[in-house]
Design an enzyme around this catalytic site. Structure first.
Site, PDB file in Angstrom:
ATOM      1  N   GLU A 199       0.813  -1.206   0.000  1.00 14.30           N
ATOM      2  CA  GLU A 199       0.000   0.000   0.000  1.00 14.30           C
ATOM      3  C   GLU A 199       0.860   1.275   0.000  1.00 14.30           C
ATOM      4  OE1 GLU A 199      -3.146   0.174  -0.700  1.00 14.30           O
ATOM      5  OE2 GLU A 199      -3.169   2.350  -0.391  1.00 14.30           O
ATOM      6  N   HIS A 248       3.620   1.799  -1.705  1.00 13.32           N
ATOM      7  CA  HIS A 248       3.906   2.115  -3.117  1.00 13.32           C
ATOM      8  C   HIS A 248       2.648   2.637  -3.810  1.00 13.32           C
ATOM      9  CE1 HIS A 248       6.862  -1.355  -2.515  1.00 13.32           C
ATOM     10  NE2 HIS A 248       7.650  -0.362  -2.863  1.00 13.32           N
ATOM     11  N   GLY A 280       8.786   7.848  -1.425  1.00 17.72           N
ATOM     12  CA  GLY A 280       8.202   7.754  -0.090  1.00 17.72           C
ATOM     13  C   GLY A 280       9.138   8.341   0.959  1.00 17.72           C
ATOM     14  N   LYS A 286       9.557   7.298   3.931  1.00 17.41           N
ATOM     15  CA  LYS A 286      10.198   6.313   4.819  1.00 17.41           C
ATOM     16  C   LYS A 286      11.708   6.300   4.558  1.00 17.41           C
ATOM     17  CE  LYS A 286       9.983   1.833   4.273  1.00 17.41           C
ATOM     18  NZ  LYS A 286      11.416   1.472   4.192  1.00 17.41           N
ATOM     19  N   ASP A 287      12.070   6.415   3.283  1.00 14.18           N
ATOM     20  CA  ASP A 287      13.494   6.478   2.915  1.00 14.18           C
ATOM     21  C   ASP A 287      13.904   7.953   2.918  1.00 14.18           C
ATOM     22  OD1 ASP A 287      14.074   3.574   2.093  1.00 14.18           O
ATOM     23  OD2 ASP A 287      12.213   4.029   1.058  1.00 14.18           O
ATOM     24  N   GLN A 338      17.245   8.933   1.369  1.00 15.47           N
ATOM     25  CA  GLN A 338      17.183   8.720  -0.085  1.00 15.47           C
ATOM     26  C   GLN A 338      16.453   9.887  -0.767  1.00 15.47           C
ATOM     27  OE1 GLN A 338      16.192   4.876  -2.146  1.00 15.47           O
ATOM     28  NE2 GLN A 338      14.171   5.750  -2.305  1.00 15.47           N
ATOM     29  N   MET A 344       5.304   0.514   6.366  1.00 18.60           N
ATOM     30  CA  MET A 344       5.254  -0.514   5.316  1.00 18.60           C
ATOM     31  C   MET A 344       6.588  -0.569   4.565  1.00 18.60           C
ATOM     32  SD  MET A 344       1.505  -0.579   3.707  1.00 18.60           S
ATOM     33  CE  MET A 344       0.105  -0.842   4.772  1.00 18.60           C
ATOM     34  N   SER A 383       8.787  -3.527   1.734  1.00 16.41           N
ATOM     35  CA  SER A 383       8.821  -4.856   1.104  1.00 16.41           C
ATOM     36  C   SER A 383       9.599  -5.824   1.986  1.00 16.41           C
ATOM     37  CB  SER A 383       9.471  -4.780  -0.281  1.00 16.41           C
ATOM     38  OG  SER A 383       8.764  -3.863  -1.075  1.00 16.41           O
ATOM     39  N   ARG A 384      10.573  -5.305   2.739  1.00 15.55           N
ATOM     40  CA  ARG A 384      11.386  -6.173   3.592  1.00 15.55           C
ATOM     41  C   ARG A 384      10.612  -6.702   4.796  1.00 15.55           C
ATOM     42  NH1 ARG A 384      15.849  -2.729   1.719  1.00 15.55           N
ATOM     43  NH2 ARG A 384      17.320  -4.081   0.630  1.00 15.55           N
TER      44      ARG A 384
HETATM   45  O1  PAF Z   1      13.234   3.152  -2.848  1.00 12.28           O
HETATM   46  C1  PAF Z   1      13.412   2.269  -3.711  1.00 12.28           C
HETATM   47  O2  PAF Z   1      12.596   1.384  -3.909  1.00 12.28           O
HETATM   48  C2  PAF Z   1      14.694   2.314  -4.543  1.00 12.28           C
HETATM   49  O3  PAF Z   1      15.776   2.755  -3.784  1.00 12.28           O
HETATM   50  C3  PAF Z   1      14.540   3.145  -5.828  1.00 12.28           C
HETATM   51  C4  PAF Z   1      14.282   4.608  -5.531  1.00 12.28           C
HETATM   52  C5  PAF Z   1      13.427   2.586  -6.682  1.00 12.28           C
HETATM   53  C6  PAF Z   1      15.854   3.076  -6.635  1.00 12.28           C
HETATM   54  O4  PAF Z   1      16.177   1.766  -6.969  1.00 12.28           O
END
Ligand code: PAF
Length: 288
Positions: A43, A45, A155, A157-158, A161, A192, A194-195
């Site tokens: 959810e 994503h 997102g 959460k990262d 990033q 949330m 994927s891990r």
């Molecule tokens: O956050 C992610 O899923 C990845 O780091 C991304 C931004 C798709 C780059 O591979």
């Protein structure tokens, strides 16, 4: 009973075809939104898709497990993948194109030119994952070049990033608007990811200590505590008690990622911790 039919997302595998599709649509005056992902959609994503839909006429989702952002001892091989289910979820959510290139498509030869994130990419997650952000920035820039989106949604959460992607876009004058969407949480508060699929029941329980630590720090700040050392020690107690192994827990400035001695509404608390063999992250803006 009438059933609503959902148009399937178009699947594009090659960078050339993706480029041509985007060029045609842009020339037709349509605004393109990109949601970059590594698949195994949840959810979190899909909320990015809604956000992209609000800012663009067409939504492209990329699904690519990017080898360049995984260290040699990390989980590249076992990272969860399920393209069939991802396509279904993307179609149901109204994604127009799923771009799922192969490694050979994204890395046609050995990569010798990289986007280096600089010192801010070596702190926090970058300290325990050397080379991670150079892999992320390089693939994101490639995705921007292939899809040429008007807007790209990531997102929060990262946090680090998203911060570095914004920096890259500013400093390299990339003509893409970067939108950062709020964290989506499970009903018990776990961010949330994927891990989370790796977590057995014990680790799933331990994972909640990240949620508790972040919430406790935010609550203590709201109740008047501003010493970062005190806030961090409160968070650490909860992580230790919950059985998580702390990688880092820091209070930093939201706009520069530098540690602060005294927290303010513009500070963000960032945590990364191991639960069993899984490394998870979470964060919160203290002023929220
Ligand atoms: O956050 C992610 O899923 C990845 O780091 C991304 C931004 C798709 C780059 O591979």
């Amino acid at each position: 009973m009438a059933t609503e039919s959902v148009e399937a997302s178009r699947l594009i595998r090659g960078a050339g075809e993706m480029h041509r599709w985007s060029d045609r649509r842009r020339l037709a005056g349509e605004r393109i939104g990109l949601v970059p992902t590594m698949g195994y959609l949840h959810e979190g994503h899909l909320s990015l898709v809604d956000r992209a839909r609000g800012a663009a006429d067409l939504v492209v989702m990329s699904i690519f497990v990017n080898p360049a952002q995984f260290g040699p001892d990390e989980d590249l091989e076992r990272y969860p993948r399920d393209l069939e289910s991802d396509l279904r979820l993307a179609s149901d959510r109204g994604v127009d194109v799923v771009f799922a290139p192969s490694v050979a498509d994204m890395y046609p030869r050995e990569q010798t030119i990289w986007v280096e994130p600089g010192p801010l990419g070596e702190r926090l997650c970058g300290a325990s994952r050397p080379g991670h952000f150079r892999g992320v920035l390089t693939v994101v820039l490639k995705l921007f070049e292939i899809v040429r989106p008007d807007v790209a949604v990531f997102g929060r959460k990262d946090y680090q990033q998203a911060f570095l992607i914004r920096r890259m876009v500013e400093e390299l004058a990339v003509p893409v608007e970067v939108d950062v969407a709020p964290i989506v949480r499970e009903s018990d508060g776990l961010a949330m990811s994927s891990r989370n699929a790796y977590l057995d029941p014990l680790a799933r329980d331990q994972a909640l200590s990240l949620t508790r630590a972040v919430a406790a720090i935010r609550d203590a700040y709201a109740a008047g505590e501003t010493s970062s050392a005190s806030l961090i020690s409160r968070g650490r107690e909860l992580l230790d008690a919950g059985g998580a192994r702390v990688d880092y827990l820091e209070i930093v400035g939201a706009e520069d990622l530098e540690p602060v001695e005294w927290a303010s509404a513009d500070s963000v608390c960032l945590v990364a911790a191991w639960v069993g063999a899984t490394r998870l992250i979470d964060n919160a803006r203290l002023g929220e």
